[in-house]
Design a protein around this motif. Structure first.
Motif, PDB file in Angstrom:
ATOM      1  N   VAL A 153     -14.661   7.143  10.912  1.00 51.30           N
ATOM      2  CA  VAL A 153     -13.919   5.972  11.369  1.00 51.30           C
ATOM      3  C   VAL A 153     -12.491   6.390  11.688  1.00 51.30           C
ATOM      4  N   PHE A 154     -11.993   6.041  12.840  1.00 51.38           N
ATOM      5  CA  PHE A 154     -10.611   6.341  13.221  1.00 51.38           C
ATOM      6  C   PHE A 154      -9.707   5.216  12.741  1.00 51.38           C
ATOM      7  N   ALA A 155      -8.730   5.575  11.879  1.00 51.60           N
ATOM      8  CA  ALA A 155      -7.822   4.572  11.314  1.00 51.60           C
ATOM      9  C   ALA A 155      -6.382   4.826  11.730  1.00 51.60           C
ATOM     10  N   GLY A 156      -6.184   5.312  12.947  1.00 53.60           N
ATOM     11  CA  GLY A 156      -4.830   5.504  13.458  1.00 53.60           C
ATOM     12  C   GLY A 156      -4.029   6.444  12.578  1.00 53.60           C
ATOM     13  N   PHE A 157      -2.863   5.975  12.141  1.00 56.05           N
ATOM     14  CA  PHE A 157      -2.010   6.778  11.273  1.00 56.05           C
ATOM     15  C   PHE A 157      -2.316   6.544   9.792  1.00 56.05           C
ATOM     16  N   GLY A 158      -3.293   5.707   9.509  1.00 57.33           N
ATOM     17  CA  GLY A 158      -3.686   5.483   8.118  1.00 57.33           C
ATOM     18  C   GLY A 158      -2.606   4.821   7.293  1.00 57.33           C
ATOM     19  N   ILE A 159      -1.852   3.918   7.907  1.00 60.17           N
ATOM     20  CA  ILE A 159      -0.668   3.334   7.269  1.00 60.17           C
ATOM     21  C   ILE A 159      -0.862   1.848   6.991  1.00 60.17           C
ATOM     22  N   VAL A 160      -0.447   1.429   5.795  1.00 59.38           N
ATOM     23  CA  VAL A 160      -0.316   0.010   5.467  1.00 59.38           C
ATOM     24  C   VAL A 160       1.127  -0.193   5.020  1.00 59.38           C
ATOM     25  N   ALA A 161       1.959  -0.770   5.885  1.00 59.94           N
ATOM     26  CA  ALA A 161       3.392  -0.906   5.634  1.00 59.94           C
ATOM     27  C   ALA A 161       3.835  -2.330   5.956  1.00 59.94           C
ATOM     28  N   PRO A 162       3.800  -3.217   4.970  1.00 60.79           N
ATOM     29  CA  PRO A 162       4.163  -4.619   5.218  1.00 60.79           C
ATOM     30  C   PRO A 162       5.559  -4.800   5.801  1.00 60.79           C
ATOM     31  N   GLU A 163       6.506  -3.950   5.366  1.00 60.55           N
ATOM     32  CA  GLU A 163       7.872  -4.111   5.851  1.00 60.55           C
ATOM     33  C   GLU A 163       8.006  -3.813   7.334  1.00 60.55           C
ATOM     34  N   TYR A 164       7.030  -3.079   7.898  1.00 65.38           N
ATOM     35  CA  TYR A 164       7.003  -2.821   9.335  1.00 65.38           C
ATOM     36  C   TYR A 164       5.956  -3.685  10.040  1.00 65.38           C
ATOM     37  N   ASN A 165       5.359  -4.607   9.299  1.00 65.44           N
ATOM     38  CA  ASN A 165       4.289  -5.457   9.835  1.00 65.44           C
ATOM     39  C   ASN A 165       3.195  -4.597  10.442  1.00 65.44           C
ATOM     40  N   TRP A 166       2.750  -3.599   9.660  1.00 63.20           N
ATOM     41  CA  TRP A 166       1.824  -2.600  10.182  1.00 63.20           C
ATOM     42  C   TRP A 166       0.675  -2.410   9.199  1.00 63.20           C
ATOM     43  N   ASN A 167      -0.557  -2.482   9.701  1.00 65.20           N
ATOM     44  CA  ASN A 167      -1.725  -2.250   8.859  1.00 65.20           C
ATOM     45  C   ASN A 167      -2.842  -1.647   9.694  1.00 65.20           C
TER      46      ASN A 167
END
Length: 567
Positions: A153-167
């Motif tokens: 499964v490709f998960a991009g950068f594998g990042i969960v960062a609420p402060e950047y509104n990124w999941n």
């Protein structure tokens, strides 16, 4: 642990820093800022200096052949800890962990033997070669790990960062699957310097974070796509992990989930995988670097196996202290790691002892030299000074992680961390490098102390390498404790910048992590002593004040500190 130190000296004006207005965690009112930049410092203990002679004595002993390279679990560890305790007692330092100078750190050593091939099946199938195409290792303590036709499964950068509104994992089911993720941050591929932190790596860009997040998501395995520029080092560095042992903190009795398999694949392999899935890797990379990215299954499965040899043992952190006279419950922690690589492959001179003089006998010697300066003041500091030398930094910052999770002073009472790792071994410089600029108000204090010594601070010229996340101070930062980390300058007092850079480049290419990182005719101690004087002065200002340096707006650690200090 890899630390790339290719520094260019770029002077930083003090005007770049906002005025420091620190507040006490016990109230919202401004505290006495007598030690902030530009303010007059109240008279305290007599002025002393960190002496080059003391530093040279300590670093020579710690980097001697007798210490056998200071590897955890070895006879070299026993000798190192015995030396530190003997010198601490000679200086009159108190035990820092109750009645002991030692803090036990339970660890597990896992030696992986991966299969020589990895099979990928889909519309197009392929067989990948171990070491050449991928490097993997076991994280669990199972003796045999088998990955059988697990979905990729490709998960991009594998990042969960609420402060950047990124999941990157939003709407993506990766439980018991193998995730493929990219190294670094989305900002690395953007021309917008305000997107994440532009090319400056955040914690989310570190490969260690990506493995941790994959485990939190329930993945069975995680493969990081290597890219030399984004990672900060070539794939040959990754290949050094093939068929080697790794140390981890012992999690027996704890409900801690880890991926069964972790590792890296090369960019050419990633291009083949995505082509087999009917996709273009470079197109998918650019898509992953933009807001709104959604991960997806690659319609491929992979199979491989690993055998693991597991050994449980204990290493030790060393902790000494000077108890404060007015606010002993508040602590300032100086840190350095005592460990290195032990005895290994012989070099051309038939030398197999990896003495680690600069990395990091220098920092541990610095702890003793700074402690000696504090003892020479003739007056106890208001706050407690802690001198912490940790184990297993080279294995992934394990000793400092254990201390951060099991501190002798709670995080709410720890004012700051000043970390020393790889002090200057080639002569005095006019500059000292500030790593992680823009993180905390400790930077103002360092800048002013440098100016007092007719020196200046320089920027980290390679912020995309994420050096702020690669030494022991990082575990303090993760706990919300403001942490300062400096690096070697190049503006050589006698030789100038160009020659100073050559000296640093030579160290990086020919000395770092090699048996000739030792105290010899080429190993200079005046530059390290000068840098230690600055770090001593920063700690002294905090020791004789009630200032609580704060994280700056935009730091990923600010919210952590704010949350528990507000309670």
């Amino acid at each position: 642990m890899l630390k790339r130190f290719h520094f260019w000296a770029i002077p930083l004006s003090l005007g770049l820093f906002p005025a420091c207005q620190s507040t006490s965690p016990q109230s919202n009112t401004a505290v006495n800022n007598a030690t902030t930049a530009g303010a007059k410092e109240a008279p305290v203990a007599r002025e002393v200096r960190v002496t080059e002679g003391s530093y040279r004595t300590y670093v020579t002993a710690l980097a001697s052949d007798d210490m056998e390279g200071r590897k955890p679990f070895s006879n070299g560890e026993k000798k190192t800890l015995a030396y530190l305790e003997r010198e601490a007692k000679a200086l009159g330092l108190e035990p820092g962990n109750g009645n002991s100078y030692l803090q036990e750190v339970p660890m597990v050593e896992i030696t992986s033997a991966p299969a020589q091939t990895m099979t990928v099946k889909g519309k197009k199938s392929m067989t990948l070669k171990g070491l050449e195409d991928y490097v993997i290792w076991a994280r669990r303590t199972e003796e045999n790990v088998s990955i059988k036709e697990s979905e990729l499964v490709f998960a991009g950068f594998g990042i969960v960062a609420p402060e950047y509104n990124w999941n990157d994992y939003a709407g993506l089911n990766v439980k018991d699957k193998v995730v493929v993720v990219l190294v670094s941050d989305p900002g690395f591929y953007s021309s917008d310097t305000t997107f994440f932190k532009g090319r400056t790596m955040t914690y989310y860009g570190r490969w260690t974070y990506k493995l941790e997040e994959a485990a939190r998501q329930g993945a069975k395995g995680c493969l990081i796509v290597h890219a030399t520029e984004a990672a900060g080092y070539g794939f040959k560095v990754v290949q050094n992990n093939w068929n080697t042992s790794k140390f981890y903190l012992d999690s027996k009795g704890k409900n801690v989930y880890r991926c069964a398999m972790e590792g890296w694949i090369t960019t050419p392999v990633a291009e083949k995988l995505f082509a087999a899935a009917g996709k273009n890797f470079q197109t998918e990379l650019q898509r992953a670097a933009k807001p709104g990215f959604k991960g997806n299954a690659l319609s491929l499965t992979m199979s491989t196996s690993l055998k693991a040899k597991v050994r449980y043992d204990k290493s030790y952190n060393f902790i000494a202290k000077i108890t404060g006279s007015k606010r002993p419950e508040e602590a300032i922690v100086y840190s350095a790691h005592w460990d290195h690589l032990g005895i290994g492959k012989k070099n051309e001179q038939n030398d197999s002892i990896y003495n680690g003089a600069a990395d990091n006998a220098s920092g541990t010697a610095g702890l003793l030299a700074v402690a000696k300066a504090f003892q020479a003041q003739g007056q106890k500091p208001d706050r407690t000074m802690v001198f912490l030398s940790v184990t297993a930094e080279e294995q992934g910052l394990l000793g400092s992680q254990f201390y951060a999770e099991n501190p002798t002073f709670p995080k709410e009472k720890t004012v700051a961390n000043l970390n020393m790792d790889m002090l200057n071994p080639y002569g005095t410089t006019k500059d000292i490098v500030l790593i992680g600029i823009g993180q905390s108000e400790l930077e103002e204090i360092l800048a002013e102390e440098a100016r007092k010594e007719s020196r200046y601070i320089s920027r980290d010229p390679n912020p995309e390498a994420g050096l702020y996340y690669r030494s022991d101070h990082f575990n303090f930062a993760k706990m919300g404790i403001p942490a300062l980390f400096t690096g070697m300058g190049i503006d050589h007092v006698q030789l100038g910048k160009a020659e100073g850079k050559k000296l640093l480049d030579n160290f990086t290419a020919n000395v770092y992590h090699k048996p000739n990182d030792e105290v010899n005719a080429a190993f200079k101690t005046d530059g390290a002593a000068a840098d230690l004087q600055l770090l001593y002065q920063v700690g002294k200002r905090l020791a004789f004040s009630n200032q609580w340096p704060q994280w700056k707006s935009g730091s990923e650690f600010k919210s952590v500190r704010d949350q528990y200090m507000a309670k």
